[in-house]
Design an enzyme around this catalytic site. Structure first.
Site, PDB file in Angstrom:
ATOM      1  N   SER A  61       0.804  -1.233   0.000  1.00 54.61           N
ATOM      2  CA  SER A  61       0.000   0.000   0.000  1.00 54.61           C
ATOM      3  C   SER A  61       0.831   1.276   0.000  1.00 54.61           C
ATOM      4  CB  SER A  61      -0.934   0.020   1.203  1.00 54.61           C
ATOM      5  OG  SER A  61      -1.956  -0.921   1.016  1.00 54.61           O
ATOM      6  N   TYR A 240      -4.781   3.567   7.868  1.00 53.66           N
ATOM      7  CA  TYR A 240      -6.146   3.026   7.959  1.00 53.66           C
ATOM      8  C   TYR A 240      -6.737   3.311   9.333  1.00 53.66           C
ATOM      9  CZ  TYR A 240      -3.831   0.941   4.102  1.00 53.66           C
ATOM     10  OH  TYR A 240      -3.089   0.785   2.997  1.00 53.66           O
TER      11      TYR A 240
HETATM   12  O1  DON Z   1      -4.933  -5.073  -1.790  1.00 55.73           O
HETATM   13  C1  DON Z   1      -4.332  -5.472  -0.794  1.00 55.73           C
HETATM   14  O2  DON Z   1      -4.913  -5.999   0.136  1.00 55.73           O
HETATM   15  C2  DON Z   1      -2.844  -5.282  -0.767  1.00 55.73           C
HETATM   16  N1  DON Z   1      -2.323  -5.316  -2.106  1.00 55.73           N
HETATM   17  C3  DON Z   1      -2.455  -3.999  -0.139  1.00 55.73           C
HETATM   18  C4  DON Z   1      -3.003  -3.810   1.251  1.00 55.73           C
HETATM   19  C5  DON Z   1      -2.097  -3.053   2.149  1.00 55.73           C
HETATM   20  O3  DON Z   1      -0.910  -2.959   1.977  1.00 55.73           O
HETATM   21  C6  DON Z   1      -2.720  -2.511   3.374  1.00 55.73           C
HETATM   22  N2  DON Z   1      -1.684  -2.040   4.251  1.00 55.73           N
HETATM   23  N3  DON Z   1      -1.465  -1.954   5.367  1.00 55.73           N
END
Ligand code: DON
Length: 306
Positions: A61, A240
């Site tokens: 993310s 988040y």
């Molecule tokens: O879509 C997802 O779930 C991951 N590619 C990215 C989520 C993410 O990195 C959330 N971070 N803390």
């Protein structure tokens, strides 16, 4: 600075309580949690590293900061028709708010918001072309053409990406997605799968330290107003439903990823990348957060003062 980082690696980096690696993406579930790295790129050009700072990891993310920056460059304020700019207070992959808010994601950093941003920057192009643009931007910022996408991670996300596919289709049902959903998801999964090390990531964040201009190369990346706004979004939404906790403990704009990386910006001072794969309950690097908390205590870099 080197002493502070060495001490962080020797203490926090050795902790037994490391959190859990992301288990919903098989390729991330098999990463050794006993890894730790930190890099600090200072506004004056000095760089400091400790731990495994040249080991590549999946930025996940954190890539959403790069795609938001590209989207603002291409669409300007029209970005805010696609996504909001309020913290969600919900998990990164939550779908609940989307229904209440007619398919418009709360902010560009939750998964739904980043999927909408991927759609926005495609502008009629194929995923391959959009990915080349994203990769070029990241390489330009980090001044490193070796940065690439880890295709194994991307395929792993694609196979287990039902939740993200649901978010994308749900937004499409409100008319918020302009490209074929599988193209948008392919773009999103691949940009999340960019592999970088802490040295590259800290360098890539430097433009947010100095009002939109890389203070070392003097390359202007965005206007000062835009840099301020990206930082404010990272402060309010970059972790988040853990964003409040991160602001409370660290007090810096930051963007986390489930690969265990965090990019934090100390305006006027430094760009900091930390990595430790184990995550806390809301999906942010457990030791990475502790390391930043310690660094800020030692340096007085919190934007809220000493
Ligand atoms: O879509 C997802 O779930 C991951 N590619 C990215 C989520 C993410 O990195 C959330 N971070 N803390």
């Amino acid at each position: 600075m080197q002493e502070i980082l060495d001490e962080i690696v020797a203490t926090i980096g050795q902790s037994d309580d490391r959190g859990q690696v992301a288990n919903y993406i098989p390729q991330l579930a098999c990463i050794d949690p006993n890894q730790f790295a930190i890099s600090v790129a200072m506004a004056d050009g000095r760089v400091f590293h400790a731990g495994l700072s040249d080991t590549l990891f999946s930025i996940q993310s954190i890539s959403k900061m790069f795609t938001l920056t590209i989207a603002l460059g291409k669409l300007g304020d029209a970005v805010w028709n696609k996504v909001g700019r309020e913290p969600s207070g919900d998990p990164f992959n939550s779908i609940v708010q989307l229904e209440h808010e007619n398919g418009k994601p709360r902010n560009p950093f939750i998964n739904a918001g980043a999927i909408a941003i991927a759609d926005a920057i495609m502008m009629g192009h194929q995923p391959k072309e959009t990915l080349a643009e994203i990769l070029n931007f990241v390489r330009f910022l980090a001044e490193d053409d070796s940065i690439s996408i880890d295709e194994t991670v991307a395929q792993s996300e694609l196979k287990t990406g039902d939740r993200n596919a649901s978010l994308a289709h749900f937004m499409a049902s409100f008319g918020h997605i302009n490209h074929p959903v599988d193209h948008v998801l392919g773009t999103y999964f691949h940009h999340c799968s960019i592999a970088m090390n802490c040295q590259q990531l800290a360098k890539a964040g430097l433009f947010l330290v100095a009002d939109g201009m890389d203070p070392v190369s003097k390359k202007r990346v965005v206007s000062s107003q835009r840099a301020r706004r990206i930082n404010s979004l990272m402060l309010m939404c970059g972790h988040y439903d853990g964003s409040g906790e991160f602001a409370f403990r660290v007090g810096l704009p930051g963007k986390s990823g489930v690969g265990g990386g965090i990019l934090a910006i100390a305006p006027g001072k430094a760009s900091i990348a930390v990595w430790s794969p184990g995550l806390d309950e809301v999906g942010n690097s457990k030791l990475g957060t502790q390391a930043l908390e310690k660094l800020v205590q030692q340096t007085g870099w919190s934007i809220f003062g000493h």
